[in-house]
Design a protein around this motif. Structure first.
Motif, PDB file in Angstrom:
ATOM      1  N   ARG A  40      -1.263   7.928  -3.844  1.00 11.21           N
ATOM      2  CA  ARG A  40      -2.501   7.159  -3.764  1.00 11.21           C
ATOM      3  C   ARG A  40      -2.690   6.284  -5.004  1.00 11.21           C
ATOM      4  O   ARG A  40      -3.147   5.143  -4.904  1.00 11.21           O
ATOM      5  CB  ARG A  40      -3.686   8.102  -3.585  1.00 11.21           C
ATOM      6  CG  ARG A  40      -3.669   8.852  -2.260  1.00 11.21           C
ATOM      7  CD  ARG A  40      -4.768   9.890  -2.194  1.00 11.21           C
ATOM      8  NE  ARG A  40      -4.586  10.783  -1.057  1.00 11.21           N
ATOM      9  CZ  ARG A  40      -5.275  11.891  -0.869  1.00 11.21           C
ATOM     10  NH1 ARG A  40      -6.215  12.249  -1.751  1.00 11.21           N
ATOM     11  NH2 ARG A  40      -5.043  12.651   0.196  1.00 11.21           N
ATOM     12  N   GLY A  41      -2.333   6.835  -6.156  1.00 11.78           N
ATOM     13  CA  GLY A  41      -2.449   6.054  -7.379  1.00 11.78           C
ATOM     14  C   GLY A  41      -1.540   4.842  -7.374  1.00 11.78           C
ATOM     15  O   GLY A  41      -1.946   3.738  -7.762  1.00 11.78           O
ATOM     16  N   GLU A  42      -0.305   5.025  -6.928  1.00 11.09           N
ATOM     17  CA  GLU A  42       0.628   3.905  -6.855  1.00 11.09           C
ATOM     18  C   GLU A  42       0.153   2.864  -5.858  1.00 11.09           C
ATOM     19  O   GLU A  42       0.318   1.654  -6.062  1.00 11.09           O
ATOM     20  CB  GLU A  42       2.026   4.409  -6.473  1.00 11.09           C
ATOM     21  CG  GLU A  42       2.687   5.279  -7.535  1.00 11.09           C
ATOM     22  CD  GLU A  42       2.957   4.533  -8.833  1.00 11.09           C
ATOM     23  OE1 GLU A  42       3.035   3.286  -8.787  1.00 11.09           O
ATOM     24  OE2 GLU A  42       3.087   5.196  -9.886  1.00 11.09           O
ATOM     25  N   GLN A  43      -0.448   3.303  -4.765  1.00 11.01           N
ATOM     26  CA  GLN A  43      -0.972   2.366  -3.773  1.00 11.01           C
ATOM     27  C   GLN A  43      -2.145   1.567  -4.345  1.00 11.01           C
ATOM     28  O   GLN A  43      -2.269   0.359  -4.110  1.00 11.01           O
ATOM     29  CB  GLN A  43      -1.394   3.130  -2.517  1.00 11.01           C
ATOM     30  CG  GLN A  43      -0.217   3.716  -1.743  1.00 11.01           C
ATOM     31  CD  GLN A  43      -0.653   4.686  -0.659  1.00 11.01           C
ATOM     32  OE1 GLN A  43      -1.830   4.861  -0.401  1.00 11.01           O
ATOM     33  NE2 GLN A  43       0.310   5.349  -0.039  1.00 11.01           N
ATOM     34  N   GLU A  44      -3.015   2.244  -5.093  1.00 11.41           N
ATOM     35  CA  GLU A  44      -4.142   1.540  -5.692  1.00 11.41           C
ATOM     36  C   GLU A  44      -3.660   0.552  -6.748  1.00 11.41           C
ATOM     37  O   GLU A  44      -4.142  -0.579  -6.842  1.00 11.41           O
ATOM     38  CB  GLU A  44      -5.138   2.530  -6.297  1.00 11.41           C
ATOM     39  CG  GLU A  44      -6.411   1.866  -6.799  1.00 11.41           C
ATOM     40  CD  GLU A  44      -7.548   2.836  -6.994  1.00 11.41           C
ATOM     41  OE1 GLU A  44      -8.708   2.414  -6.849  1.00 11.41           O
ATOM     42  OE2 GLU A  44      -7.290   4.015  -7.306  1.00 11.41           O
ATOM     43  N   LEU A  45      -2.684   0.966  -7.539  1.00 13.87           N
ATOM     44  CA  LEU A  45      -2.118   0.065  -8.543  1.00 13.87           C
ATOM     45  C   LEU A  45      -1.469  -1.147  -7.877  1.00 13.87           C
ATOM     46  O   LEU A  45      -1.631  -2.280  -8.344  1.00 13.87           O
ATOM     47  CB  LEU A  45      -1.091   0.819  -9.395  1.00 13.87           C
ATOM     48  CG  LEU A  45      -0.322  -0.013 -10.425  1.00 13.87           C
ATOM     49  CD1 LEU A  45      -1.277  -0.694 -11.404  1.00 13.87           C
ATOM     50  CD2 LEU A  45       0.681   0.873 -11.171  1.00 13.87           C
ATOM     51  N   THR A  49      -2.567  -5.035  -8.528  1.00 12.08           N
ATOM     52  CA  THR A  49      -1.551  -5.961  -9.004  1.00 12.08           C
ATOM     53  C   THR A  49      -1.458  -7.183  -8.088  1.00 12.08           C
ATOM     54  O   THR A  49      -1.386  -8.323  -8.559  1.00 12.08           O
ATOM     55  CB  THR A  49      -0.184  -5.258  -9.090  1.00 12.08           C
ATOM     56  OG1 THR A  49      -0.289  -4.128  -9.969  1.00 12.08           O
ATOM     57  CG2 THR A  49       0.886  -6.197  -9.612  1.00 12.08           C
ATOM     58  N   ALA A  50      -1.466  -6.933  -6.772  1.00 11.63           N
ATOM     59  CA  ALA A  50      -1.370  -8.040  -5.813  1.00 11.63           C
ATOM     60  C   ALA A  50      -2.669  -8.837  -5.738  1.00 11.63           C
ATOM     61  O   ALA A  50      -2.666 -10.076  -5.749  1.00 11.63           O
ATOM     62  CB  ALA A  50      -0.993  -7.498  -4.439  1.00 11.63           C
ATOM     63  N   PHE A  51      -3.789  -8.125  -5.673  1.00 14.32           N
ATOM     64  CA  PHE A  51      -5.081  -8.775  -5.472  1.00 14.32           C
ATOM     65  C   PHE A  51      -5.456  -9.658  -6.660  1.00 14.32           C
ATOM     66  O   PHE A  51      -6.027 -10.741  -6.476  1.00 14.32           O
ATOM     67  CB  PHE A  51      -6.155  -7.715  -5.253  1.00 14.32           C
ATOM     68  CG  PHE A  51      -7.520  -8.261  -4.958  1.00 14.32           C
ATOM     69  CD1 PHE A  51      -7.867  -8.621  -3.663  1.00 14.32           C
ATOM     70  CD2 PHE A  51      -8.468  -8.417  -5.954  1.00 14.32           C
ATOM     71  CE1 PHE A  51      -9.133  -9.131  -3.374  1.00 14.32           C
ATOM     72  CE2 PHE A  51      -9.727  -8.923  -5.685  1.00 14.32           C
ATOM     73  CZ  PHE A  51     -10.054  -9.283  -4.387  1.00 14.32           C
ATOM     74  N   GLU A 253      -2.431  -3.853   4.033  1.00  9.02           N
ATOM     75  CA  GLU A 253      -2.380  -5.240   4.468  1.00  9.02           C
ATOM     76  C   GLU A 253      -2.908  -5.354   5.889  1.00  9.02           C
ATOM     77  O   GLU A 253      -2.704  -4.470   6.717  1.00  9.02           O
ATOM     78  CB  GLU A 253      -0.949  -5.760   4.376  1.00  9.02           C
ATOM     79  CG  GLU A 253      -0.439  -5.875   2.942  1.00  9.02           C
ATOM     80  CD  GLU A 253       0.932  -6.515   2.872  1.00  9.02           C
ATOM     81  OE1 GLU A 253       1.464  -6.911   3.926  1.00  9.02           O
ATOM     82  OE2 GLU A 253       1.462  -6.619   1.748  1.00  9.02           O
ATOM     83  N   SER A 254      -3.588  -6.456   6.165  1.00 11.48           N
ATOM     84  CA  SER A 254      -4.318  -6.566   7.436  1.00 11.48           C
ATOM     85  C   SER A 254      -3.480  -7.101   8.580  1.00 11.48           C
ATOM     86  O   SER A 254      -3.895  -7.009   9.736  1.00 11.48           O
ATOM     87  CB  SER A 254      -5.519  -7.487   7.254  1.00 11.48           C
ATOM     88  OG  SER A 254      -5.088  -8.827   7.116  1.00 11.48           O
TER      89      SER A 254
END
Length: 289
Positions: A40-45, A49-51, A253-254
């Motif tokens: 979950r932490g890697e996903q939030e990071l 980073t992308a946003f 991603e949507s």
């Protein structure tokens, strides 16, 4: 970094303790969130980073409604002496508020992302059904209300877990009420919720973006509302009213589809708050209404 400490006004999420990881602040405007386990932490990071550099995100939306991302930092932790843990570094969203009133509102009737493991889906579904998430598209995860004299009203987590729809109305009224007396005078409703820079105006601007954005789906994200009880006035507004999105461990991603789950909950929240503003010209209804 010896001045790092747990946030004094945190209302939801995991709290730091001598043997437990949790968010920290440095008193200089930065917030340090430990990377969560189970990816979950890697996903939030990855989201931050992308946003933070995504060319399709309007700069005003990114700057106004999201914490600014400052990268990561390894910090020592008492939970594992001699070792360091990676932390996401963000703006401290309550920096500069002398007496903050804060509420964390989790948005969405569904709080788990696609392809989540079945045990996690079952856990989230049980919580969504036991709270107002399924019925309203949002739930109050945490709240604290300050007054100018230093008094604070803050329900415990067990009380929040049992909150029904009338209880949510009470929470949102109490958030803009004075702490003294019965606490339901909604004295700050016009200043905090209404007006050009109030919560409603900001939520409607955010809604306009969610009506067109097809970049991300924000599962289990929250809207954090805050203002300074020492600065807000019933007539003149002020108080540094802030509306921010937080908690992005389950953003996906949507694939070109509007995030109707988040948008529906956001519209529901706007309706609840708009009703409170409309009611302020009359006697505030009781929690049983």
């Amino acid at each position: 970094m010896s001045d790092l400490r747990p946030p004094e006004h945190q209302v939801a999420g995991h709290r730091a303790a001598p043997n437990k990881l949790g968010p920290l602040v440095d008193g200089a405007g930065l917030f340090y969130k430990p990377l969560q386990a189970l990816d979950r932490g890697e996903q939030e990071l990855a989201f931050y980073t992308a946003f933070s550099v995504h060319p399709a995100v309007p700069p005003r939306i990114r700057d106004k409604f999201f914490p600014r991302f400052h990268g990561t930092r390894l910090l020592p932790t008492a939970a594992t002496p001699g070792e360091s843990h990676p932390h996401i570094v963000l703006d401290d969203l309550l920096q500069g508020l002398a007496s903050p009133s804060v509420t964390d509102i989790k948005i969405g009737a569904c709080t788990w992302p696609p392809r989540a493991p079945e045990p996690y889906v079952a856990k989230c579904l049980a919580k969504d059904r036991a709270t107002t998430s399924v019925l309203l598209g949002f739930r109050v995860s945490g709240i604290r209300v300050s007054d100018t004299g230093g008094a604070v009203w803050r329900p415990d987590r067990s009380e929040l877990k049992g909150t029904d729809i009338p209880g949510v109305r009470c929470m949102l009224r109490r958030y803009v009420s004075s702490v003294g007396g019965d606490g339901m005078d909604c004295a700050r409703a016009a200043a905090v919720y209404g007006g050009e820079g109030g919560v409603l105006a900001q939520l409607r601007e955010l809604k306009a973006w969610f009506e067109v954005q097809t970049l991300f789906h924000f599962y289990s994200a929250s809207i954090l509302l805050s203002y300074d009880a020492n600065a807000v006035t019933a007539a003149g507004g002020g108080g540094g009213v802030r509306v921010k999105l937080v908690d992005f461990a389950h953003v996906v991603e949507s694939e070109g589809v509007i995030d109707h789950n988040f948008l529906g909950g956001l519209c529901s929240l706007i309706k609840f708050i708009a009703d409170i503003v409309a009611e302020t010209s009359d006697a505030a209804p009781s929690c049983d209404s």
